[in-house]
Design a protein around this motif. Sequence first.
Motif, PDB file in Angstrom:
ATOM      1  N   GLU A  47     -86.572  57.862  11.032  1.00 17.64           N
ATOM      2  CA  GLU A  47     -85.566  56.931  11.967  1.00 17.64           C
ATOM      3  C   GLU A  47     -84.397  57.692  12.065  1.00 17.64           C
ATOM      4  O   GLU A  47     -83.539  56.952  13.104  1.00 17.64           O
ATOM      5  N   SER A  48     -83.682  58.439  11.113  1.00 18.06           N
ATOM      6  CA  SER A  48     -82.502  59.041  11.261  1.00 18.06           C
ATOM      7  C   SER A  48     -82.412  60.110  12.252  1.00 18.06           C
ATOM      8  O   SER A  48     -81.319  60.324  12.753  1.00 18.06           O
ATOM      9  N   GLY A  49     -83.472  60.289  13.117  1.00 22.76           N
ATOM     10  CA  GLY A  49     -83.801  61.413  13.937  1.00 22.76           C
ATOM     11  C   GLY A  49     -83.820  62.579  13.617  1.00 22.76           C
ATOM     12  O   GLY A  49     -83.972  63.789  14.153  1.00 22.76           O
ATOM     13  N   TYR A  50     -84.053  62.953  12.345  1.00 18.94           N
ATOM     14  CA  TYR A  50     -84.033  64.328  11.590  1.00 18.94           C
ATOM     15  C   TYR A  50     -85.573  64.270  11.248  1.00 18.94           C
ATOM     16  O   TYR A  50     -86.337  63.515  11.092  1.00 18.94           O
ATOM     17  N   PRO A  51     -86.146  65.729  10.765  1.00 13.28           N
ATOM     18  CA  PRO A  51     -87.574  65.925  10.384  1.00 13.28           C
ATOM     19  C   PRO A  51     -87.818  65.071   9.324  1.00 13.28           C
ATOM     20  O   PRO A  51     -87.020  64.855   8.470  1.00 13.28           O
ATOM     21  N   HIS A  52     -89.039  64.392   9.016  1.00 12.21           N
ATOM     22  CA  HIS A  52     -89.551  63.662   8.191  1.00 12.21           C
ATOM     23  C   HIS A  52     -90.314  64.465   6.917  1.00 12.21           C
ATOM     24  O   HIS A  52     -91.314  65.389   7.393  1.00 12.21           O
ATOM     25  N   TYR A  53     -89.847  64.237   5.696  1.00 10.78           N
ATOM     26  CA  TYR A  53     -90.587  65.195   4.743  1.00 10.78           C
ATOM     27  C   TYR A  53     -91.268  64.069   3.651  1.00 10.78           C
ATOM     28  O   TYR A  53     -90.769  63.196   3.322  1.00 10.78           O
ATOM     29  N   GLU A  54     -92.341  64.496   3.008  1.00 10.56           N
ATOM     30  CA  GLU A  54     -93.021  63.706   2.105  1.00 10.56           C
ATOM     31  C   GLU A  54     -93.742  64.486   0.978  1.00 10.56           C
ATOM     32  O   GLU A  54     -94.071  65.658   1.101  1.00 10.56           O
ATOM     33  N   GLY A  55     -93.614  63.872  -0.348  1.00 15.37           N
ATOM     34  CA  GLY A  55     -94.361  64.713  -1.381  1.00 15.37           C
ATOM     35  C   GLY A  55     -93.835  64.295  -2.807  1.00 15.37           C
ATOM     36  O   GLY A  55     -92.675  63.871  -2.657  1.00 15.37           O
ATOM     37  N   GLY A  56     -95.114  64.205  -3.695  1.00 16.15           N
ATOM     38  CA  GLY A  56     -94.292  63.877  -5.046  1.00 16.15           C
ATOM     39  C   GLY A  56     -93.641  62.644  -5.230  1.00 16.15           C
ATOM     40  O   GLY A  56     -92.953  62.387  -6.133  1.00 16.15           O
ATOM     41  N   GLY A  57     -94.084  61.652  -4.431  1.00 20.68           N
ATOM     42  CA  GLY A  57     -93.498  60.538  -4.524  1.00 20.68           C
ATOM     43  C   GLY A  57     -92.084  60.196  -3.816  1.00 20.68           C
ATOM     44  O   GLY A  57     -91.583  58.857  -3.951  1.00 20.68           O
ATOM     45  N   MET A  58     -91.732  61.154  -3.118  1.00 14.32           N
ATOM     46  CA  MET A  58     -90.443  60.977  -2.420  1.00 14.32           C
ATOM     47  C   MET A  58     -90.800  61.221  -0.803  1.00 14.32           C
ATOM     48  O   MET A  58     -91.669  62.059  -0.431  1.00 14.32           O
ATOM     49  N   VAL A  59     -89.946  60.462   0.043  1.00  9.57           N
ATOM     50  CA  VAL A  59     -90.278  60.217   1.320  1.00  9.57           C
ATOM     51  C   VAL A  59     -88.678  60.421   2.113  1.00  9.57           C
ATOM     52  O   VAL A  59     -87.879  59.763   1.579  1.00  9.57           O
ATOM     53  N   ALA A  60     -88.474  61.428   2.723  1.00  6.81           N
ATOM     54  CA  ALA A  60     -86.899  61.731   3.034  1.00  6.81           C
ATOM     55  C   ALA A  60     -87.163  62.272   4.546  1.00  6.81           C
ATOM     56  O   ALA A  60     -87.792  62.943   5.304  1.00  6.81           O
ATOM     57  N   ASP A  61     -85.978  62.039   5.184  1.00 10.09           N
ATOM     58  CA  ASP A  61     -85.250  62.512   6.567  1.00 10.09           C
ATOM     59  C   ASP A  61     -84.168  63.649   6.151  1.00 10.09           C
ATOM     60  O   ASP A  61     -83.271  63.283   5.207  1.00 10.09           O
ATOM     61  N   ASP A  63     -81.824  66.867   7.429  1.00  5.61           N
ATOM     62  CA  ASP A  63     -81.301  67.752   8.402  1.00  5.61           C
ATOM     63  C   ASP A  63     -81.413  69.126   7.730  1.00  5.61           C
ATOM     64  O   ASP A  63     -80.764  69.501   6.835  1.00  5.61           O
ATOM     65  N   PRO A  64     -82.299  69.932   8.365  1.00  2.00           N
ATOM     66  CA  PRO A  64     -82.602  71.375   7.785  1.00  2.00           C
ATOM     67  C   PRO A  64     -81.413  72.223   7.900  1.00  2.00           C
ATOM     68  O   PRO A  64     -81.374  73.369   7.238  1.00  2.00           O
ATOM     69  N   GLU A  65     -80.559  72.182   9.132  1.00  2.00           N
ATOM     70  CA  GLU A  65     -79.312  72.994   9.072  1.00  2.00           C
ATOM     71  C   GLU A  65     -78.484  72.676   8.063  1.00  2.00           C
ATOM     72  O   GLU A  65     -77.908  73.726   7.540  1.00  2.00           O
ATOM     73  N   THR A  66     -78.269  71.546   7.659  1.00  2.00           N
ATOM     74  CA  THR A  66     -77.111  71.339   6.524  1.00  2.00           C
ATOM     75  C   THR A  66     -77.570  70.995   5.282  1.00  2.00           C
ATOM     76  O   THR A  66     -77.005  71.056   4.331  1.00  2.00           O
ATOM     77  N   ARG A  67     -78.982  71.003   5.158  1.00  2.00           N
ATOM     78  CA  ARG A  67     -79.887  70.623   3.903  1.00  2.00           C
ATOM     79  C   ARG A  67     -79.323  69.067   3.384  1.00  2.00           C
ATOM     80  O   ARG A  67     -79.203  68.826   2.328  1.00  2.00           O
ATOM     81  N   THR A  68     -78.884  68.131   4.367  1.00  2.00           N
ATOM     82  CA  THR A  68     -78.475  66.649   4.110  1.00  2.00           C
ATOM     83  C   THR A  68     -79.615  65.850   4.047  1.00  2.00           C
ATOM     84  O   THR A  68     -80.187  65.822   5.014  1.00  2.00           O
ATOM     85  N   VAL A  69     -79.869  65.083   2.962  1.00  2.00           N
ATOM     86  CA  VAL A  69     -80.589  64.173   2.736  1.00  2.00           C
ATOM     87  C   VAL A  69     -80.268  62.660   3.746  1.00  2.00           C
ATOM     88  O   VAL A  69     -79.074  62.327   3.117  1.00  2.00           O
ATOM     89  N   GLU A  70     -80.657  62.414   4.945  1.00  2.00           N
ATOM     90  CA  GLU A  70     -80.319  61.293   5.580  1.00  2.00           C
ATOM     91  C   GLU A  70     -80.843  60.147   5.338  1.00  2.00           C
ATOM     92  O   GLU A  70     -80.433  59.139   5.849  1.00  2.00           O
ATOM     93  N   GLY A  71     -82.133  60.014   4.525  1.00  3.75           N
ATOM     94  CA  GLY A  71     -82.628  58.941   4.082  1.00  3.75           C
ATOM     95  C   GLY A  71     -83.639  59.449   3.075  1.00  3.75           C
ATOM     96  O   GLY A  71     -84.280  60.533   3.176  1.00  3.75           O
ATOM     97  N   LEU A  72     -83.903  58.559   2.003  1.00  9.62           N
ATOM     98  CA  LEU A  72     -84.765  58.670   0.836  1.00  9.62           C
ATOM     99  C   LEU A  72     -85.087  57.640   0.279  1.00  9.62           C
ATOM    100  O   LEU A  72     -84.514  56.850  -0.213  1.00  9.62           O
ATOM    101  N   LEU A  73     -86.407  57.637   0.021  1.00 11.46           N
ATOM    102  CA  LEU A  73     -87.246  56.778  -0.826  1.00 11.46           C
ATOM    103  C   LEU A  73     -87.901  57.250  -1.973  1.00 11.46           C
ATOM    104  O   LEU A  73     -88.515  58.397  -1.689  1.00 11.46           O
ATOM    105  N   ILE A  74     -87.957  56.863  -3.308  1.00 13.22           N
ATOM    106  CA  ILE A  74     -88.566  57.421  -4.146  1.00 13.22           C
ATOM    107  C   ILE A  74     -89.583  56.225  -4.750  1.00 13.22           C
ATOM    108  O   ILE A  74     -88.898  55.296  -5.456  1.00 13.22           O
ATOM    109  N   ASP A  75     -90.679  56.733  -4.682  1.00 15.09           N
ATOM    110  CA  ASP A  75     -91.914  55.623  -4.984  1.00 15.09           C
ATOM    111  C   ASP A  75     -91.521  54.497  -4.406  1.00 15.09           C
ATOM    112  O   ASP A  75     -91.776  53.167  -4.906  1.00 15.09           O
TER     113      ASP A  75
END
Length: 105
Positions: A47-61, A63-75
């Motif tokens: 939803e943030s416009g950045y690549p979506h990543y998942e694994g180990g109970g974490m879901v995150a958007d 920004d691969p250039e700055t390595r900034t987490v733009e959105g994060l859910l844990i479990d």
Amino acid sequence: MSTHWHPYPRRFEILLVPEHVDGRSGPPDAATALRSAVVEATGETGESGYPHYEGGGMVADIDPETRTVEGLLIDGYEVDYGLSARVVDAPAGPDTPGVAEPHTR
């Protein structure tokens, strides 16, 4: 999960650390993390416009250039105040080029 090539890293490790660790010198590591997970690109954009990543109970958007987490859910929950998410290179695994598959019998 998509297996197509993407112009951004396929996997990262997310470290959940207390905010007071932010000020220390050097990058965060798994020893200072309250929780960590290796997340892999899903091939989707979040939803943030950045690549979506998942694994180990974490879901995150991320920004691969700055390595900034733009959105994060844990479990499925948002991160509590006083905690911070940091993105580092994922440790080498069996699907990392140049790393042999473990032997199984």
